[in-house]
Design a protein around this motif. Structure first.
Motif, PDB file in Angstrom:
ATOM      1  N   ILE A 146      -2.971  -4.926  10.354  1.00 11.07           N
ATOM      2  CA  ILE A 146      -3.230  -3.607  10.926  1.00 11.07           C
ATOM      3  C   ILE A 146      -3.984  -3.799  12.237  1.00 11.07           C
ATOM      4  O   ILE A 146      -5.013  -4.486  12.282  1.00 11.07           O
ATOM      5  CB  ILE A 146      -4.057  -2.730   9.973  1.00 11.07           C
ATOM      6  N   ALA A 147      -3.478  -3.209  13.284  1.00 13.65           N
ATOM      7  CA  ALA A 147      -4.093  -3.343  14.604  1.00 13.65           C
ATOM      8  C   ALA A 147      -5.016  -2.161  14.889  1.00 13.65           C
ATOM      9  O   ALA A 147      -4.692  -1.021  14.564  1.00 13.65           O
ATOM     10  CB  ALA A 147      -3.014  -3.412  15.683  1.00 13.65           C
ATOM     11  N   GLU A 259      -0.039  -0.185  11.778  1.00 18.49           N
ATOM     12  CA  GLU A 259       0.584  -1.419  11.305  1.00 18.49           C
ATOM     13  C   GLU A 259       1.232  -2.126  12.500  1.00 18.49           C
ATOM     14  O   GLU A 259       1.703  -1.512  13.430  1.00 18.49           O
ATOM     15  CB  GLU A 259       1.602  -1.044  10.226  1.00 18.49           C
ATOM     16  N   MET A 260       1.227  -3.451  12.483  1.00 20.26           N
ATOM     17  CA  MET A 260       1.494  -4.269  13.664  1.00 20.26           C
ATOM     18  C   MET A 260       2.838  -3.988  14.334  1.00 20.26           C
ATOM     19  O   MET A 260       2.960  -4.077  15.557  1.00 20.26           O
ATOM     20  CB  MET A 260       1.391  -5.744  13.292  1.00 20.26           C
ATOM     21  N   SER A 261       3.849  -3.635  13.556  1.00 21.75           N
ATOM     22  CA  SER A 261       5.160  -3.432  14.176  1.00 21.75           C
ATOM     23  C   SER A 261       5.224  -2.147  14.988  1.00 21.75           C
ATOM     24  O   SER A 261       6.217  -1.891  15.660  1.00 21.75           O
ATOM     25  CB  SER A 261       6.264  -3.435  13.116  1.00 21.75           C
ATOM     26  N   HIS A 262       4.167  -1.343  14.935  1.00 17.68           N
ATOM     27  CA  HIS A 262       4.121  -0.102  15.706  1.00 17.68           C
ATOM     28  C   HIS A 262       3.258  -0.231  16.958  1.00 17.68           C
ATOM     29  O   HIS A 262       2.882   0.772  17.561  1.00 17.68           O
ATOM     30  CB  HIS A 262       3.591   1.043  14.834  1.00 17.68           C
ATOM     31  N   LEU A 320      -8.077  -7.606   8.521  1.00 17.53           N
ATOM     32  CA  LEU A 320      -7.561  -6.231   8.516  1.00 17.53           C
ATOM     33  C   LEU A 320      -6.064  -6.307   8.236  1.00 17.53           C
ATOM     34  O   LEU A 320      -5.220  -6.265   9.139  1.00 17.53           O
ATOM     35  CB  LEU A 320      -7.873  -5.557   9.843  1.00 17.53           C
ATOM     36  N   VAL A 321      -5.735  -6.441   6.954  1.00 15.24           N
ATOM     37  CA  VAL A 321      -4.376  -6.776   6.520  1.00 15.24           C
ATOM     38  C   VAL A 321      -3.829  -5.671   5.632  1.00 15.24           C
ATOM     39  O   VAL A 321      -4.550  -5.055   4.856  1.00 15.24           O
ATOM     40  CB  VAL A 321      -4.374  -8.114   5.754  1.00 15.24           C
ATOM     41  N   LEU A 322      -2.551  -5.447   5.748  1.00 13.96           N
ATOM     42  CA  LEU A 322      -1.848  -4.501   4.897  1.00 13.96           C
ATOM     43  C   LEU A 322      -0.815  -5.255   4.071  1.00 13.96           C
ATOM     44  O   LEU A 322       0.020  -5.972   4.618  1.00 13.96           O
ATOM     45  CB  LEU A 322      -1.173  -3.428   5.755  1.00 13.96           C
ATOM     46  N   VAL A 323      -0.919  -5.131   2.767  1.00 10.61           N
ATOM     47  CA  VAL A 323       0.132  -5.608   1.873  1.00 10.61           C
ATOM     48  C   VAL A 323       0.838  -4.373   1.328  1.00 10.61           C
ATOM     49  O   VAL A 323       0.218  -3.542   0.671  1.00 10.61           O
ATOM     50  CB  VAL A 323      -0.430  -6.450   0.714  1.00 10.61           C
ATOM     51  N   SER A 324       2.084  -4.223   1.632  1.00  8.19           N
ATOM     52  CA  SER A 324       2.837  -3.050   1.193  1.00  8.19           C
ATOM     53  C   SER A 324       3.737  -3.422   0.023  1.00  8.19           C
ATOM     54  O   SER A 324       4.299  -4.515  -0.022  1.00  8.19           O
ATOM     55  CB  SER A 324       3.665  -2.483   2.341  1.00  8.19           C
ATOM     56  N   TYR A 325       3.853  -2.510  -0.892  1.00  4.12           N
ATOM     57  CA  TYR A 325       4.536  -2.758  -2.164  1.00  4.12           C
ATOM     58  C   TYR A 325       5.780  -1.898  -2.312  1.00  4.12           C
ATOM     59  O   TYR A 325       5.879  -0.811  -1.749  1.00  4.12           O
ATOM     60  CB  TYR A 325       3.594  -2.434  -3.335  1.00  4.12           C
TER      61      TYR A 325
END
Length: 383
Positions: A146-147, A259-262, A320-325
């Motif tokens: 996450i940025a 989230e980083m891809s955005h 600052l990490v996102l794990v999506s399920y």
């Protein structure tokens, strides 16, 4: 299950696939499937045909999911890849936010939920009726950083400690030339400009991960419990990751979290970890995920939800990490729905599916050990 070794297109009976791939994270959980938009199957990514496994299994019919907007870009990639090879399959994903996705799943409106916050025990109990009396399981689909994004003319690089981030978003630091920001950015020409904090307007797994991080890394400056709903009256708010990115890009002095891809060309802060500042990268995020155990309250051996160490001070890690399920039923009342879920998720966790998503989103592909756990959980889905 079908015994053939070639690519098959069946009505309801996809077969288990085994794959090997060199992952960048450890057996903790480095990314499964994620991202997509409120788009349906007809919005496939244009260009050359995505890579798919030689033994890919197809279904005919439709599969519906909803949830995390952080998964938006990855899910679009997965849907395009699967449907390019499986012409009779239609996969739809509505990126309405993690909370909305979990609610639609519990109500039986979709076959799976994409969520940046794993289903808790109470939600699992609520979903039992939808799942024919069985538990739900959370499959880590997508691991991405996450940025903390900002828009300051003339400032492209910014160092922010957890305490500083917490005070900014708690509206205790309100100007960009505040001494606490200036102390860690001596070479930046920080303007005398009000800070405009931008947070999510919807119930968001990205928000829950972000507030989890603030509560763990800066507990003295963030007096709020982690939640998918923003705890303060906002200065500015927006729907979804894309909404925050768009708002920050148009507002001088704005700061938000996506989230980083955005990122879409936005500047991202370097995050304080111990005595250093760590740049956002897939590798730095994977380091933190690799050291995180499974959640104690997981309801089943096939539930792979993680307990992330947001407060780590290990050098080189980006916490600052996102794990999506992908949240699914362990047992589906409908056999055809169960087989469609399994077929699509097998593609998502395949080396080809993971690499396609990583190329689009900078996510971290799963490694061999995690893939084995994910495939075992997918194989355990019954009808």
């Amino acid at each position: 299950m079908l015994p053939s070794n070639k690519r098959t297109r069946t009505q309801d009976h996809p077969r288990r696939r085994a794959h090997a791939y060199r992952g960048v994270a450890s057996a903790a959980l480095a990314g499964l499937m994620l991202a997509t938009s409120a788009c349906g199957s007809d919005e496939a990514v244009q260009g050359s045909a995505p890579a798919t496994p030689d033994d890919l299994e197809c279904f005919s019919g439709s599969l519906n999911g909803a949830g995390s907007s952080a998964q938006e870009n990855a899910m679009t990639t997965w849907i395009a890849g699967y449907q390019s090879a499986c012409e009779e399959a239609r996969v739809y994903y509505d990126s309405i936010g993690s909370g909305g996705g979990r609610n639609q799943f519990i109500d039986g409106a979709v076959a799976f939920a994409g969520t940046d916050a794993a289903m808790d025990p109470d939600e699992n109990a609520d979903a039992m009726a939808r799942c024919g009396g069985s538990d739900t399981i959370n499959l880590p689909a997508y691991v991405v950083a996450i940025a903390v994004v900002f828009n300051l003319e003339g400032v492209d690089s910014l160092n922010l400690r957890p305490d500083t981030i917490a005070k900014i978003f708690n509206q205790d630091i309100t100007n960009w030339n505040d001494p606490q920001i200036a102390q860690d950015n001596p070479h930046a020409d920080l303007p005398d400009l009000p800070i405009t904090q931008v947070n999510r307007a919807d119930d968001s797994g990205t928000t829950e991960n972000f507030t989890d991080y603030l509560a763990a890394a800066a507990p003295d400056s963030w007096p709020h419990d982690p939640s998918g709903q923003w705890p303060l009256t906002p200065r500015e708010s927006a729907q979804g990751n894309s909404g925050i990115a768009d708002t920050v890009s148009r507002a001088q002095g704005a700061i938000g979290y996506v989230e980083m891809s955005h990122l879409h060309g936005l500047s991202a802060a370097n995050i304080g970890v111990g005595e250093e500042f760590v740049e956002i990268t897939p590798e730095a995020a994977a380091q933190v995920v690799a050291g995180s155990p499974r959640r104690e309250e997981n309801v089943s051996e096939f539930d792979l939800a993680l307990d992330l160490d947001y407060g780590t001070t290990e050098p080189g890690g980006y916490p600052l990490v996102l794990v999506s399920y992908e949240t699914v039923c362990l047992d589906y009342p409908d056999e055809a729905e169960a087989e469609r879920v399994k077929a699509f998720l097998r593609y998502v966790v395949s080396p080809e599916g993971q690499q396609e998503a990583s190329a689009e989103t900078d996510s971290t592909p799963v490694n061999d050990d995690l893939r084995a756990d994910l495939l075992a959980s997918i194989e355990a889905i019954n009808s």
